[in-house]
Design a protein around this motif. Sequence first.
Motif, short mmCIF file in Angstrom:
data_model
loop_
_atom_site.label_atom_id
_atom_site.label_comp_id
_atom_site.label_asym_id
_atom_site.label_seq_id
_atom_site.Cartn_x
_atom_site.Cartn_y
_atom_site.Cartn_z
N MET A 183 35.76 -46.56 -28.34
CA MET A 183 35.29 -46.82 -26.97
C MET A 183 36.43 -46.49 -26.02
SD MET A 183 33.87 -50.31 -25.15
CE MET A 183 32.34 -50.42 -26.04
N GLU A 219 44.58 -50.91 -32.35
CA GLU A 219 44.92 -50.05 -33.49
C GLU A 219 45.49 -48.68 -33.07
OE1 GLU A 219 44.30 -50.75 -36.89
OE2 GLU A 219 45.13 -48.76 -37.28
N ASN A 241 39.64 -52.48 -24.14
CA ASN A 241 40.91 -52.98 -23.58
C ASN A 241 40.93 -54.51 -23.59
OD1 ASN A 241 40.58 -50.46 -21.09
ND2 ASN A 241 42.06 -50.41 -22.75
N VAL A 246 37.54 -51.11 -31.04
CA VAL A 246 36.15 -51.19 -30.58
C VAL A 246 35.63 -49.76 -30.45
CG1 VAL A 246 34.63 -51.97 -28.72
CG2 VAL A 246 36.62 -53.34 -29.34
N GLY A 291 40.74 -55.68 -27.55
CA GLY A 291 41.89 -55.19 -28.32
C GLY A 291 43.22 -55.64 -27.73
N VAL A 309 54.50 -57.13 -30.03
CA VAL A 309 53.72 -56.32 -29.08
C VAL A 309 52.25 -56.32 -29.49
CG1 VAL A 309 53.49 -54.05 -27.98
CG2 VAL A 309 55.74 -54.87 -28.66
N VAL A 327 48.66 -55.06 -29.40
CA VAL A 327 47.98 -53.81 -29.00
C VAL A 327 46.76 -53.59 -29.89
CG1 VAL A 327 49.90 -52.42 -28.05
CG2 VAL A 327 49.56 -52.55 -30.52
N HIS A 371 52.66 -45.29 -32.02
CA HIS A 371 53.67 -45.42 -30.97
C HIS A 371 54.63 -46.58 -31.27
CE1 HIS A 371 51.00 -43.30 -27.75
NE2 HIS A 371 51.70 -42.44 -28.45
N TYR A 414 56.10 -39.34 -23.55
CA TYR A 414 55.47 -40.66 -23.30
C TYR A 414 55.98 -41.77 -24.23
CZ TYR A 414 51.21 -43.65 -22.85
OH TYR A 414 50.33 -44.67 -22.66
N PHE A 418 55.77 -58.46 -25.29
CA PHE A 418 55.55 -57.49 -24.21
C PHE A 418 54.34 -56.64 -24.55
CE2 PHE A 418 55.61 -53.36 -22.32
CZ PHE A 418 55.99 -53.60 -21.02
N SER A 419 53.52 -56.35 -23.54
CA SER A 419 52.54 -55.28 -23.72
C SER A 419 52.17 -54.70 -22.35
CB SER A 419 51.29 -55.78 -24.45
OG SER A 419 50.59 -54.66 -24.98
N GLY A 420 51.45 -53.59 -22.39
CA GLY A 420 51.08 -52.93 -21.14
C GLY A 420 49.78 -52.16 -21.27
N ILE A 421 49.18 -51.91 -20.12
CA ILE A 421 47.95 -51.11 -20.05
C ILE A 421 48.12 -50.11 -18.91
CG2 ILE A 421 45.45 -51.21 -19.58
CD1 ILE A 421 45.30 -53.86 -20.95
N THR A 427 40.22 -54.75 -33.22
CA THR A 427 41.41 -53.94 -32.97
C THR A 427 41.03 -52.49 -32.65
OG1 THR A 427 41.59 -53.51 -35.33
CG2 THR A 427 42.88 -55.34 -34.45
N ILE A 452 59.30 -51.64 -24.14
CA ILE A 452 59.34 -52.75 -25.10
C ILE A 452 60.77 -53.24 -25.30
CG2 ILE A 452 58.96 -53.29 -27.54
CD1 ILE A 452 56.63 -51.13 -27.39
P1 TYM Z 1 45.91 -47.95 -23.00
O1 TYM Z 1 46.10 -48.14 -21.53
O2 TYM Z 1 45.23 -46.73 -23.48
O3 TYM Z 1 45.14 -49.19 -23.62
C1 TYM Z 1 45.57 -50.51 -23.37
C2 TYM Z 1 45.36 -51.39 -24.58
O4 TYM Z 1 43.98 -51.44 -24.94
C3 TYM Z 1 43.83 -51.12 -26.31
N1 TYM Z 1 42.57 -50.40 -26.51
C4 TYM Z 1 41.67 -50.73 -27.44
N2 TYM Z 1 41.65 -51.71 -28.35
C5 TYM Z 1 40.57 -51.78 -29.16
N3 TYM Z 1 39.51 -50.92 -29.08
C6 TYM Z 1 39.50 -49.93 -28.17
N4 TYM Z 1 38.46 -49.10 -28.07
C7 TYM Z 1 40.61 -49.80 -27.28
N5 TYM Z 1 40.92 -48.95 -26.27
C8 TYM Z 1 42.11 -49.34 -25.80
C9 TYM Z 1 45.03 -50.24 -26.63
O5 TYM Z 1 45.31 -50.23 -28.02
C10 TYM Z 1 46.11 -50.91 -25.82
O6 TYM Z 1 46.66 -52.01 -26.51
N6 TYM Z 1 50.42 -46.51 -24.54
C11 TYM Z 1 49.65 -47.66 -24.12
C12 TYM Z 1 50.20 -48.38 -22.92
C13 TYM Z 1 51.61 -48.80 -23.05
C14 TYM Z 1 52.10 -49.85 -23.86
C15 TYM Z 1 53.50 -49.89 -23.63
C16 TYM Z 1 51.49 -50.75 -24.72
C17 TYM Z 1 52.69 -48.25 -22.41
N7 TYM Z 1 53.82 -48.91 -22.75
C18 TYM Z 1 54.32 -50.82 -24.28
C19 TYM Z 1 52.30 -51.68 -25.38
C20 TYM Z 1 53.69 -51.71 -25.15
C21 TYM Z 1 48.24 -47.16 -23.77
O7 TYM Z 1 48.04 -46.03 -23.44
O8 TYM Z 1 47.31 -48.12 -23.75
#
Ligand code: TYM
Length: 339
Positions: free
Chosen positions: A202, A153, A24, A192, A27, A149, A151, A158, A133, A11-14, A190, A141
């Motif tokens: 980023m 870094e 995004n 960026v 990663g 999961v 995701v 979380h 949150y 499972f994962s989410g954005i 992981t 999850i």
């Molecule tokens: P969110 O929406 O901020 O970011 C989504 C995913 O993108 C990854 N990410 C990055 N990876 C590498 N370099 C970067 N600069 C970068 N910016 C973002 C994040 O690590 C993420 O995997 N809390 C989560 C959303 C969420 C979630 C979940 C994730 C809610 N419930 C359950 C997994 C499982 C979040 O705010 O991601």
Amino acid sequence: MTEVVHTPRVFSGIQPSGGLTLGNYLGAIKRFVDMQECGIETLYCMVDLHAITVWQDPADLRHNTRELAAGYIAAGLDPNKSILFNQSQVSAHAELGWLFSCIARMGWMKRMTQFKDKAGKNAENASLGLFGYPALMAADILIYHSTHVPVGEDQKQHLELTRDVAAKFNHDFGVDFFPMTEPVIEGAATRVMSLRDGSKKMSKSDLSDASRINMTDDAETISKKIRKAKTDPDALPSEAEGLKERPEARNLVNIFAALSDMDVDAVLRDVGGKQFSEFKPMLVDLAVDKLSPISTEMARLMNDPAEIDRTLGEGAGRARAIANPILEKTYDIVGMIRS
Ligand code: TYM
């Protein structure tokens, strides 16, 4: 107590809070696609309930949710292989989120660095949802008994909290019901970093658009941003060790490695000794080659929002079929009368 073995489930989410970035993609989304191809059940969510922990304009939220779904599909997530859906369409997330709000402790939440970053100096004025949150994230999850999961870094803390919630629930009720989820934080990208400052992540919320590559940027914009990216005056090293004190150089090499599915050492074997004036055009070509088809396909999918909504609706039905029995069992464990 006999240990329950949980079948692997990803499972994962954005958050659909607008502006998908290269961070995004590398990663998260690109890794989601890899895991989809592993033959494990995969669920990927647009976490709209999380997005509203900070203000979202309703029309923008609708647009951004569809655009995120288009991004998922354009990047290679196949709704026939993965379950793609909206968090708010599966009410079990919010219901389990509440139960977990009663399991998780205030002290745990106060330690979350993302809360501190997002709430900023005026934490008293942050929404209660932003504070809680991670309890909802644990519910996202665990409502599927997810085992893995993927995701970036920045989500590590979380995911540790998710394990704490599962362990406390199991302990408090004397059950072995929720699995200990494994974070999957792998690959060259992981974390960026900003193209303007190698010490900052980023992010879509950075005030400078030049700091990030957006998944909707056209070839010209991608090229301009990479050409202008901050670097140092030295040539690239031939080994990863040589990138240690060079955050901007390391970031560009990591991006190259992730986009080309190579490891950093292999990239440096090819480009070690080159100046940035030579390396940057190589990165531009690679980035445009990999990202342009995605942005073109996103735009095409966005022409038919009803089809996106249909796909998400169908995904939500499949997600509910997994989540609802787990929610019922959880209520039963807690002692709720449900008949
Ligand atoms: P969110 O929406 O901020 O970011 C989504 C995913 O993108 C990854 N990410 C990055 N990876 C590498 N370099 C970067 N600069 C970068 N910016 C973002 C994040 O690590 C993420 O995997 N809390 C989560 C959303 C969420 C979630 C979940 C994730 C809610 N419930 C359950 C997994 C499982 C979040 O705010 O991601």
